[in-house]
Design an enzyme around this catalytic site. Structure first.
Site, PDB file in Angstrom:
ATOM      1  N   HIS A  69       0.887  -1.164   0.000  1.00 43.40           N
ATOM      2  CA  HIS A  69       0.000   0.000   0.000  1.00 43.40           C
ATOM      3  C   HIS A  69       0.924   1.213   0.000  1.00 43.40           C
ATOM      4  O   HIS A  69       2.019   1.145   0.570  1.00 43.40           O
ATOM      5  CB  HIS A  69      -0.820   0.095   1.286  1.00 43.40           C
ATOM      6  CG  HIS A  69      -1.713  -1.068   1.563  1.00 43.40           C
ATOM      7  ND1 HIS A  69      -1.292  -2.189   2.218  1.00 43.40           N
ATOM      8  CD2 HIS A  69      -3.031  -1.262   1.318  1.00 43.40           C
ATOM      9  CE1 HIS A  69      -2.301  -3.032   2.346  1.00 43.40           C
ATOM     10  NE2 HIS A  69      -3.357  -2.497   1.801  1.00 43.40           N
ATOM     11  N   GLU A 196     -11.040  -6.408  -5.136  1.00 42.11           N
ATOM     12  CA  GLU A 196     -11.019  -7.470  -4.112  1.00 42.11           C
ATOM     13  C   GLU A 196     -12.267  -7.422  -3.248  1.00 42.11           C
ATOM     14  O   GLU A 196     -12.431  -6.535  -2.414  1.00 42.11           O
ATOM     15  CB  GLU A 196      -9.773  -7.289  -3.238  1.00 42.11           C
ATOM     16  CG  GLU A 196      -9.671  -8.340  -2.142  1.00 42.11           C
ATOM     17  CD  GLU A 196      -8.401  -8.210  -1.309  1.00 42.11           C
ATOM     18  OE1 GLU A 196      -7.457  -7.513  -1.734  1.00 42.11           O
ATOM     19  OE2 GLU A 196      -8.365  -8.805  -0.224  1.00 42.11           O
ATOM     20  N   HIS A 235     -11.866 -14.349   2.459  1.00 41.43           N
ATOM     21  CA  HIS A 235     -13.062 -13.525   2.291  1.00 41.43           C
ATOM     22  C   HIS A 235     -14.262 -14.330   1.791  1.00 41.43           C
ATOM     23  O   HIS A 235     -15.388 -14.113   2.244  1.00 41.43           O
ATOM     24  CB  HIS A 235     -12.769 -12.362   1.348  1.00 41.43           C
ATOM     25  CG  HIS A 235     -11.707 -11.431   1.871  1.00 41.43           C
ATOM     26  ND1 HIS A 235     -11.250 -10.356   1.168  1.00 41.43           N
ATOM     27  CD2 HIS A 235     -11.019 -11.432   3.042  1.00 41.43           C
ATOM     28  CE1 HIS A 235     -10.317  -9.718   1.877  1.00 41.43           C
ATOM     29  NE2 HIS A 235     -10.157 -10.365   3.020  1.00 41.43           N
ATOM     30  N   ASP A 260      -5.280 -13.485  -3.661  1.00 46.24           N
ATOM     31  CA  ASP A 260      -4.791 -13.373  -2.285  1.00 46.24           C
ATOM     32  C   ASP A 260      -4.946 -14.734  -1.613  1.00 46.24           C
ATOM     33  O   ASP A 260      -6.062 -15.162  -1.287  1.00 46.24           O
ATOM     34  CB  ASP A 260      -5.586 -12.315  -1.503  1.00 46.24           C
ATOM     35  CG  ASP A 260      -5.062 -10.902  -1.747  1.00 46.24           C
ATOM     36  OD1 ASP A 260      -4.137 -10.736  -2.573  1.00 46.24           O
ATOM     37  OD2 ASP A 260      -5.576  -9.972  -1.098  1.00 46.24           O
TER      38      ASP A 260
HETATM   39  C1  GCO Z   1      -7.998  -7.349   4.328  1.00 44.96           C
HETATM   40  C2  GCO Z   1      -7.630  -7.277   2.881  1.00 44.96           C
HETATM   41  C3  GCO Z   1      -6.391  -6.499   2.623  1.00 44.96           C
HETATM   42  C4  GCO Z   1      -6.185  -6.233   1.159  1.00 44.96           C
HETATM   43  C5  GCO Z   1      -5.072  -5.266   0.981  1.00 44.96           C
HETATM   44  C6  GCO Z   1      -4.694  -5.066  -0.449  1.00 44.96           C
HETATM   45  O1  GCO Z   1      -8.938  -8.058   4.596  1.00 44.96           O
HETATM   46  O2  GCO Z   1      -7.370  -6.711   5.167  1.00 44.96           O
HETATM   47  O3  GCO Z   1      -7.509  -8.571   2.431  1.00 44.96           O
HETATM   48  O4  GCO Z   1      -5.284  -7.191   3.157  1.00 44.96           O
HETATM   49  O5  GCO Z   1      -5.936  -7.387   0.439  1.00 44.96           O
HETATM   50  O6  GCO Z   1      -5.455  -4.055   1.535  1.00 44.96           O
HETATM   51  O7  GCO Z   1      -5.564  -4.225  -1.022  1.00 44.96           O
HETATM   52 MN    MN Z   2      -8.242 -10.980   4.538  1.00 43.04          MN
HETATM   53 MN    MN Z   3      -6.612  -9.404   0.716  1.00 40.74          MN
END
Ligand code: GCO
Ligand code: MN
Ligand code: MN
Length: 402
Positions: A69, A196, A235, A260
């Site tokens: 980030h 995402e 997720h 991810d």
């Molecule tokens: C979470 C997310 C983040 C994102 C990351 C990249 O649940 O915290 O998965 O880890 O993947 O901000 O955009």
């Molecule tokens: Mn996560």
């Molecule tokens: Mn993530």
């Protein structure tokens, strides 16, 4: 911060065929190995990891890429001179240790200004700041060589439904992404966006909560060809869904731009556990899908180590993610080389070929043949599908008995 990896981890990282190599395309976020173990109930348990040493450690472990980030590298209040010095030193480390930045993203959730979200915040000044911050972060990502830009809608959602119009929020999300796609085009960047989804946390409900919602949304954008997905294992499990099927749908649509990888115990808070640490069978089928269906992108671990660990535990965790991926890759190879399994699969999928020719599209001829065909549905219903035997064989492969 230790100067190099603990000796036992150094040994293990190179020890056998599962040792991670650059060509495996493993990547970690600065925020993942850098996670300091703070949770809603307890404070930090580990010191800050310096980004430069993180590049070195991950490279020594066999990783290929490091993602970030904007504010994982450049503090939100840095001056231009500070920003330039930090970026210069980081680029030097990337080149010294042979590491890439395949993906970058924006932190649109940490600062209190984003407490009602960023692109969907009801306050237009916050929405404007979010666009400005993202353009600056895109410039940083491109400067570091990123090919993919991730959008995780951290706080793009609600706690109180009464406060926000969901239709308007989605429109605002679309406007923001259209604006940013046009920014990338105008700048001449070759950058693709990967959205995402996440169903909840840190808000009570997040807009665009699953792979399916996000996929449908992409086709409403001005430049759907520039935009794909960055699905995360944890997720979809939080929403009680089958991650493998979600990823398959994204892949089949040509929209799996990034992934991810982590693990999760069912629908509860986002655990971001070490890859393959919980759902062994689902992990096997996920690796099988990625390896066999032509996914060529980064194998990115968005996970973090247990709060109980010190820094050595962080490197155990990182190495574990990569080794586990490679071990599953070997299991997948064994599955496809297993003659009993393959014979069973052939038999299963072969079936009665009488009707095969009638199922590959509509013509007047196939239509009338289908209408006239006589089906012995009782005979068809008697068939067994051997799924018990096949599943047991898969389990035996996974448990290392075949
Ligand atoms: C979470 C997310 C983040 C994102 C990351 C990249 O649940 O915290 O998965 O880890 O993947 O901000 O955009
Ligand atoms: Mn996560
Ligand atoms: Mn993530």
């Amino acid at each position: 911060m230790t100067a190099s990896l603990p000796p036992q981890i150094q040994r293990e990282s190179k020890s056998d065929q599962y040792a991670p190599r650059k060509e495996d395309k493993f990547s970690f976020g600065l925020w993942t190995v850098g996670n300091r173990g703070r949770d809603p109930f307890g404070d930090f348990v580990r010191p800050t990891l310096n980004p430069i040493s993180t590049v070195k450690m991950l490279s020594q472990l066999g990783a290929w890429g490091i993602n970030l980030h904007d504010n994982d590298l450049v503090p939100i209040d840095a001056t231009l001179a500070q920003r330039n010095r930090i970026v210069h030193e980081f680029k030097q480390a990337l080149s010294d240790y042979g590491m890439l930045v395949p993906m970058a993203t924006t932190n649109l959730f940490f600062h209190p200004v984003f407490k009602d979200g960023a692109f969907t915040c009801v306050d237009p000044a916050v929405r404007a700041f979010a666009l400005q911050k993202t353009m600056t972060a895109i410039d940083l990502g491109v400067e570091l060589g990123a090919a993919t830009y991730v959008f995780w809608g951290g706080r793009e959602g609600v706690d109180a439904e009464a406060g926000k119009d969901a239709v308007l929020a989605l429109k605002r999300m679309r406007d923001a992404l259209n604006f940013l796609c046009q920014y990338v085009i105008d700048k001449g960047y070759t950058l693709r966006f990967a959205l995402e989804p996440k169903p909840n946390e840190p808000r009570s409900d997040t807009y665009l909560p699953t792979i399916g919602h996000m996929l449908a949304f992409i086709y409403t954008l001005d430049h759907p060809e520039m935009v794909g997905l960055n699905p995360e294992v944890a997720h979809e499990h939080m929403a009680g869904l089958n991650f493998v099927h979600g990823v398959a749908q994204a892949l089949e649509a040509g929209k799996l731009f990034h992934i991810d990888l982590n693990d999760q115990k069912g629908p509860r808070y986002d655990q971001d556990f070490r890859f393959g640490s919980e759902n062994i069978k689902a992990t096997f089928f996920l690796v099988k899908l990625l390896e066999e269906k032509g996914y060529t992108g980064p194998r990115h671990f968005d996970a973090h180590c247990y709060r109980t660990e010190d820094e050595a535990g962080v490197w155990d965790f990182a190495l574990g993610c990569m080794r586990t991926y490679n071990m599953f890759k070997e299991k997948v190879r064994r599955f496809s080389a297993d003659t009993e399994i393959q014979a069973l699969l052939q038999e299963l999928n072969g079936g009665d070929q009488t009707y095969g020719g009638l199922l590959s599209g509509y013509t007047a001829e196939t239509m009338s043949k289908l209408k006239e065909a006589k089906f012995d549905i009782n005979r068809l219903a008697q068939r067994g599908y051997y799924y018990e035997r096949l599943d047991q064989l898969a389990v035996e492969i996974i448990l290392g008995l075949r």
